[in-house]
Motif scaffolding. Structure first.
Motif, short mmCIF file in Angstrom:
data_model
loop_
_atom_site.label_atom_id
_atom_site.label_comp_id
_atom_site.label_asym_id
_atom_site.label_seq_id
_atom_site.Cartn_x
_atom_site.Cartn_y
_atom_site.Cartn_z
N TYR A 128 0.52 -0.20 4.59
CA TYR A 128 2.15 -0.76 4.37
C TYR A 128 2.69 0.27 4.90
CZ TYR A 128 1.16 -4.22 0.71
OH TYR A 128 0.99 -5.29 -0.06
N ALA A 129 2.65 1.74 4.86
CA ALA A 129 3.32 2.64 5.34
C ALA A 129 3.51 2.77 6.82
CB ALA A 129 2.69 4.28 4.69
N LYS A 130 2.33 2.34 7.52
CA LYS A 130 2.27 2.25 9.00
C LYS A 130 3.07 0.90 9.38
CE LYS A 130 -2.15 4.56 9.96
NZ LYS A 130 -3.22 4.52 10.36
N ASP A 131 3.15 0.02 8.56
CA ASP A 131 3.65 -1.45 9.14
C ASP A 131 5.06 -1.17 8.66
OD1 ASP A 131 3.12 -4.18 9.78
OD2 ASP A 131 4.10 -4.74 7.90
N LYS A 132 5.62 -0.66 8.01
CA LYS A 132 7.16 -0.58 7.87
C LYS A 132 7.96 -1.67 7.54
CE LYS A 132 7.31 3.85 10.59
NZ LYS A 132 7.08 4.77 9.50
N THR A 133 7.23 -2.68 6.55
CA THR A 133 7.76 -3.83 6.25
C THR A 133 7.79 -4.73 7.13
OG1 THR A 133 10.07 -3.80 6.52
CG2 THR A 133 9.47 -2.51 4.75
N LEU A 134 7.35 -4.67 8.51
CA LEU A 134 7.16 -5.86 9.69
C LEU A 134 6.82 -7.07 9.18
CD1 LEU A 134 8.15 -6.21 12.59
CD2 LEU A 134 5.90 -5.25 13.27
N HIS A 135 5.50 -7.01 8.87
CA HIS A 135 4.79 -8.16 8.51
C HIS A 135 5.52 -8.95 7.40
CE1 HIS A 135 1.76 -6.97 11.40
NE2 HIS A 135 1.42 -8.38 11.58
N THR A 136 5.51 -8.00 6.48
CA THR A 136 6.68 -8.66 5.26
C THR A 136 7.58 -9.45 5.50
OG1 THR A 136 5.64 -6.91 3.79
CG2 THR A 136 7.48 -8.23 2.92
#
Length: 209
Positions: free
Chosen positions: A189-197
């Motif tokens: 989650y930390a690496k994705d920074k809400t992108l996929h969400t």
């Protein structure tokens, strides 16, 4: 989309039950009040759950301040015509909920009134939760999109973005330790920074436009 008359057969829940659900502000206030008492939501209380709940409050507070909506999110919001309720089944001790609920609410707030959010606690609403099981389990958070006029279901999403769910299931299949699973998922989650969400919620929004 054309509207259909509200009926017990199509409505996911009654207007009264929806009215009793929490707004985001009320949900956050509930979590803060419980933490001040050394508690979290739900019937089960432990030092471990309280620890998770404290971490989750920090995660939500950070995301509330830092979520930046993708251009494709705002573009889809601009196309919305109808009125929808985003009903979220959640709990304060759930780490995935802490990572996702602020994003869900940020999108709804940016919708110009087309989307509103309401929050229900899983363990106080098991009859509803059990309609939205994931692989037979009560995984949360679960987002159920309802027409505002009929409260009929239009779409659903959760409990995690697909890459996070794949990671979680893979680690479980390897019989990884629970703490290791949690660490790896939250690192994702930390690496994705809400992108996929946000990208998956864009796909959901396209079902409404």
């Amino acid at each position: 989309m054309s509207s259909t008359p509200a009926s017990a057969a199509t409505a996911v829940l009654t207007p009264e039950r929806l009215a009793a659900a929490y707004s985001y502000a009320a949900y956050r206030q509930l979590l803060d009040e419980l933490l001040a008492q050394g508690l979290t939501t739900g019937p089960n209380q432990s030092e471990a759950l309280l620890h998770y709940a404290k971490l989750n409050e920090q995660r939500m507070s950070r995301l509330d301040k830092t979520v930046q909506l993708l251009p494709e999110v705002t573009a889809e919001l601009a196309r919305l015509q109808g009125q929808y309720v985003w009903l979220v089944i959640t709990e304060g001790w759930c780490g995935d909920a802490a990572q996702l609920v602020p994003v869900i609410d940020a999108i709804a707030r940016a919708s110009g009134g087309h989307l509103s959010t309401r929050y229900l606690l899983r363990d106080e609403n098991l009859d509803l939760m059990d309609r939205y099981l994931t692989n037979g389990g009560r995984a949360i958070p679960k987002l159920v999109v309802l027409r505002a006029d009929t409260l009929a279901e239009v779409a659903q999403w959760g409990p995690r973005p697909a890459p996070a769910q794949e990671l979680f299931l893979g680690l479980r299949a390897q019989q990884a330790a629970y703490e290791d699973i949690k660490t790896q998922v939250h690192t994702w989650y930390a690496k994705d920074k809400t992108l996929h969400t946000q990208q998956e919620l864009v796909a959901l929004l396209r079902q409404l436009a």
